[in-house]
Each structure stands twice: as C-alpha cells, then as structure tokens.
Design a protein around this motif. Structure first.
Motif, short mmCIF file in Angstrom:
data_model
loop_
_atom_site.label_atom_id
_atom_site.label_comp_id
_atom_site.label_asym_id
_atom_site.label_seq_id
_atom_site.Cartn_x
_atom_site.Cartn_y
_atom_site.Cartn_z
N ARG A 1 35.01 32.35 33.76
CA ARG A 1 35.99 31.93 34.58
C ARG A 1 37.47 32.60 34.42
O ARG A 1 37.93 32.75 35.07
CB ARG A 1 36.23 30.42 34.25
N GLU B 1 42.61 39.04 42.55
CA GLU B 1 43.36 38.06 43.42
C GLU B 1 42.07 37.22 44.19
O GLU B 1 42.43 36.10 44.19
CB GLU B 1 44.16 38.81 44.45
N TYR B 2 41.13 37.98 44.70
CA TYR B 2 40.13 37.28 45.32
C TYR B 2 38.62 37.78 45.03
O TYR B 2 38.21 38.46 45.70
CB TYR B 2 40.37 37.43 46.83
N PRO C 1 38.70 28.76 38.92
CA PRO C 1 40.10 28.73 38.66
C PRO C 1 40.78 29.38 39.82
O PRO C 1 42.02 28.96 39.73
CB PRO C 1 40.28 29.35 37.34
N VAL C 2 40.31 30.11 40.63
CA VAL C 2 40.97 30.73 41.72
C VAL C 2 39.99 30.72 43.05
O VAL C 2 38.87 30.58 42.88
CB VAL C 2 41.34 32.26 41.50
N PRO C 3 40.42 30.78 44.22
CA PRO C 3 39.55 31.09 45.32
C PRO C 3 38.69 32.29 44.96
O PRO C 3 38.99 33.31 44.62
CB PRO C 3 40.43 31.28 46.47
N THR D 1 40.27 35.16 36.95
CA THR D 1 41.81 35.03 37.08
C THR D 1 42.22 36.51 37.01
O THR D 1 43.73 36.28 37.60
CB THR D 1 42.42 34.08 36.04
#
Length: 97
Positions: A36, A43-44, A81-83, A40
């Motif tokens: 995970r 960006e995507y 934790p991010v898209p 981070t």
C-alpha cells in the motif's frame, strides 16, 4: 558428462535464468502494508488483483514501480490509500522464492 560439457550446461542454464529475469523484471515480495505504501509513490497506479481459495477467499496483488514488480498476498481485500486503476483477473502467478 565431461567437465567441458558440464561447464557448458551450467553456463547455458545461467544464461537462461539471466534472460528470464531480463524479460520478466524483478519481482519484489511485500507485506500488504508495504504494498500500500508503494502505491502512494505514483499519482494514479495500476493494480492487478486476483481472488483465490476455494472456501476462504484470499487476494494477490501486483503493481509496477520504477521497473520493478511489487507483489503482495492478503487474507483480506485491501483498501488503497490513493485512487488506483484496478484490474481484476482470475489468476496471478509469480515464481516461488
């Protein structure tokens, strides 16, 4: 088998392994929380996920970052934790270490 033949066979095996690593890249096994954390850094990110297990579902995850493939297994479905772009597949296979 002669010594020269044995040496030649060993060299051929080493070359085959080297070529396989070049073709597949390096796979880095991580704990789910470290997996995970890698997400981070992009960006995507794209994540490949597969469910496995007949009675108890478990999950395998792959993502790429800076030329490495990162792999994690988890007994629970991970939240990210991010898209992410999530690609669900029927099977993920990585070589045993």
């Amino acid at each position: 088998m002669s010594t020269a033949a044995t040496t030649g066979a060993a060299a051929a095996a080493a070359a085959a392994i080297s070529n396989a690593v070049k073709a597949n890249g390096a796979i880095v096994y991580l704990a789910p929380e470290d997996f995970r954390r890698i997400l981070t850094r992009t960006e995507y990110p794209m994540v490949v996920m597969a469910e496995y297990g007949a009675f108890t579902k478990k999950y395998k995850y792959l993502t790429a970052y800076q030329g490495f493939i990162f792999f994690a297994k988890s007994p629970e479905k991970l939240t990210f934790p991010v898209p992410v772009e999530l690609i669900q597949t029927k099977k993920v296979w990585v070589p045993d270490m």
